[in-house]
Write an enzyme that holds these catalytic residues in place. Sequence first.
Site, PDB file in Angstrom:
ATOM      1  N   CYS A  99       0.822  -1.214   0.000  1.00  0.00           N
ATOM      2  CA  CYS A  99       0.000   0.000   0.000  1.00  0.00           C
ATOM      3  C   CYS A  99       0.854   1.262   0.000  1.00  0.00           C
ATOM      4  O   CYS A  99       1.705   1.443   0.875  1.00  0.00           O
ATOM      5  CB  CYS A  99      -0.900  -0.027   1.239  1.00  0.00           C
ATOM      6  SG  CYS A  99      -1.789   1.519   1.530  1.00  0.00           S
ATOM      7  N   TYR A 129      -5.915   5.688  -8.539  1.00  0.00           N
ATOM      8  CA  TYR A 129      -7.043   4.878  -8.087  1.00  0.00           C
ATOM      9  C   TYR A 129      -8.341   5.320  -8.770  1.00  0.00           C
ATOM     10  O   TYR A 129      -9.180   4.484  -9.132  1.00  0.00           O
ATOM     11  CB  TYR A 129      -7.196   4.962  -6.571  1.00  0.00           C
ATOM     12  CG  TYR A 129      -6.182   4.165  -5.806  1.00  0.00           C
ATOM     13  CD1 TYR A 129      -6.444   2.856  -5.408  1.00  0.00           C
ATOM     14  CD2 TYR A 129      -4.937   4.707  -5.480  1.00  0.00           C
ATOM     15  CE1 TYR A 129      -5.504   2.111  -4.708  1.00  0.00           C
ATOM     16  CE2 TYR A 129      -3.991   3.972  -4.788  1.00  0.00           C
ATOM     17  CZ  TYR A 129      -4.276   2.677  -4.401  1.00  0.00           C
ATOM     18  OH  TYR A 129      -3.336   1.947  -3.723  1.00  0.00           O
TER      19      TYR A 129
END
Length: 285
Positions: free
Chosen positions: A40, A162
């Site tokens: 992440c 994203y």
Amino acid sequence: MAQFSKETSTTGAFVRQPNRFTARPEPEPGRYRLVVSLACPWAHRAVIVRKLLKLDDAISLAIVDPIRDEKGWRFPETDPVLGIDFLSEAYQNADPDYEGRVTVPALVDVTTGKVVTNDYPQITLDFSLNWNPASTLYPEHLRDEIDGWIEPIFHNVNNGVYKAGFATSQEAYEEAYTALFEELDRIEAHLATTEFLVGGQLTEADIRLWTTLVRFDAVYHGHFKCNRNKLTEMPNLWAYAKRLYAQFGDTVNWDHIKRHYYVTHHQINPTGIVPAGPDPEVWTR
């Protein structure tokens, strides 16, 4: 992708959920455990700042498995400090009614087993402001300028990839794609005359940008359809990213990064095949 279904607008745009836990605990060495995924980018920045500020002994580190399933982030084995198998258990300890997505990084109070904060933008700032006041990553005289970079980088680059990757409409995808590369072009031009984003020194702004850049060619270019060009094809950004890789490239785990994105996002990559390339050795040449 199912985990993100509640974060898709009626126009097909990805709208990231707000952070539920936003406490700002006072420094107390040994009291808190930083739970991260090495895949992440939001968690990666906390790993880097913790390392640079030499907080390893003050804040312990727990690393979850890169594959997130319907139960969320899981530990490879029961965490020896928290005694839990899933990060969601610490979330439920803090709020039994919590129904949002369980995110990393998360700072967990080892005495109560409760998540104290999952406010990833503030966690790294607090490491500098509270845990190591001598930090030069967020100096007072540069804060306005740093914040001026952080905002567009977050919206257009960090979250922009994203928004492109999780878009469910052509319009939402193209809007995110355009904003992403407009911002990268702006940064590319800026880096033609400076080594860092702000003040001729490494700051919080650089770390936030870099954790997206280091994943760009391996994940975002193909998996998230951010494919106008590769990072390696933007000479100033590529040189800048390699300079920072030389400082903290040892925090990068390519296996975790690639397996997480390509195996976890079933709607984007239903076969779960993990690409063999690109060659990570390009970062050190």
